[in-house]
Design a protein around this motif. Structure first.
Motif, PDB file in Angstrom:
ATOM      1  N   VAL A  60      -2.099  20.093   4.605  1.00  0.00           N
ATOM      2  CA  VAL A  60      -1.932  18.838   5.177  1.00  0.00           C
ATOM      3  C   VAL A  60      -1.876  17.745   4.985  1.00  0.00           C
ATOM      4  N   ASN A  61      -2.801  16.602   3.395  1.00  0.00           N
ATOM      5  CA  ASN A  61      -3.133  15.627   3.813  1.00  0.00           C
ATOM      6  C   ASN A  61      -2.623  14.314   3.572  1.00  0.00           C
ATOM      7  N   ALA A  62      -2.735  13.937   4.087  1.00  0.00           N
ATOM      8  CA  ALA A  62      -2.112  11.834   3.915  1.00  0.00           C
ATOM      9  C   ALA A  62      -3.472  10.831   3.155  1.00  0.00           C
ATOM     10  N   PHE A  63      -2.850  10.107   1.950  1.00  0.00           N
ATOM     11  CA  PHE A  63      -4.020   9.648   0.648  1.00  0.00           C
ATOM     12  C   PHE A  63      -3.718   8.109   0.434  1.00  0.00           C
ATOM     13  N   ALA A  64      -4.985   7.031   1.033  1.00  0.00           N
ATOM     14  CA  ALA A  64      -4.411   6.056   0.336  1.00  0.00           C
ATOM     15  C   ALA A  64      -4.585   5.894  -0.598  1.00  0.00           C
ATOM     16  N   CYS A  65      -3.796   5.712  -1.422  1.00  0.00           N
ATOM     17  CA  CYS A  65      -3.290   6.178  -3.105  1.00  0.00           C
ATOM     18  C   CYS A  65      -4.507   4.622  -3.815  1.00  0.00           C
ATOM     19  N   LYS A  66      -4.501   3.253  -3.325  1.00  0.00           N
ATOM     20  CA  LYS A  66      -4.908   2.345  -3.772  1.00  0.00           C
ATOM     21  C   LYS A  66      -6.495   2.287  -3.777  1.00  0.00           C
ATOM     22  N   ASN A  67      -6.917   2.212  -2.257  1.00  0.00           N
ATOM     23  CA  ASN A  67      -8.392   2.838  -1.976  1.00  0.00           C
ATOM     24  C   ASN A  67      -8.975   3.805  -2.062  1.00  0.00           C
ATOM     25  N   LYS A  68      -7.842   5.190  -2.612  1.00  0.00           N
ATOM     26  CA  LYS A  68      -8.257   6.248  -3.216  1.00  0.00           C
ATOM     27  C   LYS A  68      -9.137   6.913  -1.813  1.00  0.00           C
ATOM     28  N   LEU A  69      -8.950   7.099  -0.464  1.00  0.00           N
ATOM     29  CA  LEU A  69      -9.663   7.170   0.796  1.00  0.00           C
ATOM     30  C   LEU A  69      -8.248   8.095   1.192  1.00  0.00           C
ATOM     31  N   VAL A  70      -9.265   9.225   1.988  1.00  0.00           N
ATOM     32  CA  VAL A  70      -8.359  10.679   2.876  1.00  0.00           C
ATOM     33  C   VAL A  70      -7.839   9.635   4.168  1.00  0.00           C
ATOM     34  N   LEU A  71      -7.113   9.793   5.217  1.00  0.00           N
ATOM     35  CA  LEU A  71      -6.778   9.174   5.953  1.00  0.00           C
ATOM     36  C   LEU A  71      -6.432  10.492   6.897  1.00  0.00           C
ATOM     37  N   GLY A  72      -6.151  11.666   6.542  1.00  0.00           N
ATOM     38  CA  GLY A  72      -6.132  12.211   8.039  1.00  0.00           C
ATOM     39  C   GLY A  72      -5.486  13.274   7.247  1.00  0.00           C
ATOM     40  N   GLN A  73      -5.976  15.157   8.118  1.00  0.00           N
ATOM     41  CA  GLN A  73      -5.537  16.277   7.307  1.00  0.00           C
ATOM     42  C   GLN A  73      -4.757  17.252   8.601  1.00  0.00           C
ATOM     43  N   VAL A  74      -3.665  18.375   8.175  1.00  0.00           N
ATOM     44  CA  VAL A  74      -3.119  18.926   9.648  1.00  0.00           C
ATOM     45  C   VAL A  74      -2.499  20.482   8.441  1.00  0.00           C
ATOM     46  N   LYS A  75      -3.536  21.112   9.087  1.00  0.00           N
ATOM     47  CA  LYS A  75      -3.662  22.540   8.785  1.00  0.00           C
ATOM     48  C   LYS A  75      -2.649  23.554   8.922  1.00  0.00           C
ATOM     49  N   THR A  76      -1.937  24.619   8.101  1.00  0.00           N
ATOM     50  CA  THR A  76      -0.561  25.208   8.226  1.00  0.00           C
ATOM     51  C   THR A  76      -0.792  26.404   7.792  1.00  0.00           C
ATOM     52  N   SER A  77      -0.642  27.489   8.034  1.00  0.00           N
ATOM     53  CA  SER A  77      -0.641  28.758   7.762  1.00  0.00           C
ATOM     54  C   SER A  77       0.205  29.407   6.726  1.00  0.00           C
ATOM     55  N   GLN A 119       0.290  -1.108  -0.055  1.00  0.00           N
ATOM     56  CA  GLN A 119       0.082  -0.004   0.067  1.00  0.00           C
ATOM     57  C   GLN A 119       0.817   0.854   0.078  1.00  0.00           C
ATOM     58  N   LEU A 120       0.198   2.324  -1.010  1.00  0.00           N
ATOM     59  CA  LEU A 120       1.159   3.574  -0.585  1.00  0.00           C
ATOM     60  C   LEU A 120       0.250   4.991   0.054  1.00  0.00           C
ATOM     61  N   ILE A 121       0.503   5.251   1.220  1.00  0.00           N
ATOM     62  CA  ILE A 121       0.440   6.382   0.914  1.00  0.00           C
ATOM     63  C   ILE A 121       1.105   7.825   0.980  1.00  0.00           C
ATOM     64  N   ALA A 122       0.225   8.550  -0.197  1.00  0.00           N
ATOM     65  CA  ALA A 122       0.718   9.928  -0.415  1.00  0.00           C
ATOM     66  C   ALA A 122       0.781  10.912   0.334  1.00  0.00           C
ATOM     67  N   ILE A 123       1.488  12.000   0.803  1.00  0.00           N
ATOM     68  CA  ILE A 123       1.309  12.500   1.404  1.00  0.00           C
ATOM     69  C   ILE A 123       2.274  14.262   1.033  1.00  0.00           C
ATOM     70  N   ASP A 124       0.836  15.123   0.772  1.00  0.00           N
ATOM     71  CA  ASP A 124       0.972  16.477  -0.383  1.00  0.00           C
ATOM     72  C   ASP A 124       0.375  17.446  -0.144  1.00  0.00           C
ATOM     73  N   SER A 125       1.012  18.280  -0.114  1.00  0.00           N
ATOM     74  CA  SER A 125      -0.784  19.628   0.882  1.00  0.00           C
ATOM     75  C   SER A 125      -1.018  20.657  -0.496  1.00  0.00           C
TER      76      SER A 125
END
Length: 276
Positions: free
Chosen positions: A36-53, A11-17
């Motif tokens: 900043v989002n964490a995205f499970a690429c195979k399942n196409k689901l958002v796993l979590g996110q964190v805000k930055t200014s 499984q690949l988790i892509a982290i990008d903003s």
């Protein structure tokens, strides 16, 4: 969202903003919000996110996001902004893509592949789509033979190079080299799949949020409004994808708007996955 996701082998988790373009606070001239989002690429689901200014604050936001996730057994890919030793220390298996402005590290990996670039090409995959021809080839080297040059990187196992060629009608051909480092022992095929899969965070998340849910057009910016709404959009996107019927995201949105029974099915699908 974490409960919705099931870790699978490779499984690949892509982290990008992603920048919330409408979140600029006109009254006090504060910067736009970056999620900043964490995205499970195979399942196409958002796993979590964190805000930055601040865009540069991704470096501190990524470790916070990683702490929220169960990433054991997954390969985590991060673009060039997140290429930091302290971030690598929080991840068992990481894959970082480098950029030419990253000084000594990029130069060292580029030098390691100098002989490979001179050799005849092999294993090239071609694609013909939308009036253009694209060709890609991937190479890997064991990082063990370059231990002294990369001693600061924890558990570094693989150096990678991806070469892409594009020919489009009416335009000059483009040849581009990209370089990667990973703590996982990757074959050329595994590197190719991981590098290509990382773009799902752009195509299957950021693009969908903008085009299907009009995130860039949203002008809500006061208090925590922008952050709250992007979290709601991502939760809604997870639920729409969990509902098993066929159809695009816009089609499912329209169906949910028109038919209460289908809206209930979408909500039940999302909550059922969380419960399981």
């Amino acid at each position: 969202m974490q409960a919705v996701h099931e870790i699978t082998q490779d499984q690949l988790i892509a982290i990008d903003s992603k920048t919330l373009r409408g979140s600029y606070q006109r009254g006090n001239r504060q910067s736009k919000i970056h999620m900043v989002n964490a995205f499970a690429c195979k399942n196409k689901l958002v796993l979590g996110q964190v805000k930055t200014s601040e865009k540069s604050n991704e470096i501190t936001a990524i470790p916070e996001l990683i702490k929220l996730l169960d990433i054991e057994g997954a390969l985590v890919s991060i673009d060039a902004m997140g290429r930091q030793v302290n971030i690598a220390e929080h991840i068992v298996d990481y894959l970082f893509t480098l950029k030419s402005n990253q000084g000594n590290l990029h130069k060292a990996v580029e030098t390691a592949f100098s002989e490979t670039r001179k050799a005849p090409l092999g294993g090239v995959s071609f694609e013909l789509q939308h009036g253009r021809i694209e060709a890609r080839v991937y190479h890997v080297l064991s990082a063990k033979q370059f231990k002294e040059e990369f001693s600061q990187w924890p558990q570094l196992q693989t150096l990678g190079m991806s070469m892409s060629f594009r020919q489009q009608k009416g335009k000059a051909p483009e040849l581009m080299y990209r370089y990667h480092i990973s703590s996982a022992e990757l074959t050329e095929q595994q590197l190719a799949e991981a590098v290509r899969a990382h773009w799902a965070v752009e195509n299957s998340l950021h693009w969908v949020l903008d085009v299907c849910m009009a995130e860039d057009a949203c002008q809500i910016y006061q208090d925590h409004g922008a952050e709250n709404w992007t979290m709601l959009r991502q939760a809604a996107l997870n639920m729409l994808r969990s509902e098993p019927s066929k159809g695009s995201i816009p089609a499912k949105q329209k169906r949910a708007w028109m038919k209460t029974a289908y809206l209930e099915a979408v909500l039940n699908a999302g909550f059922s996955d969380v419960a399981n």
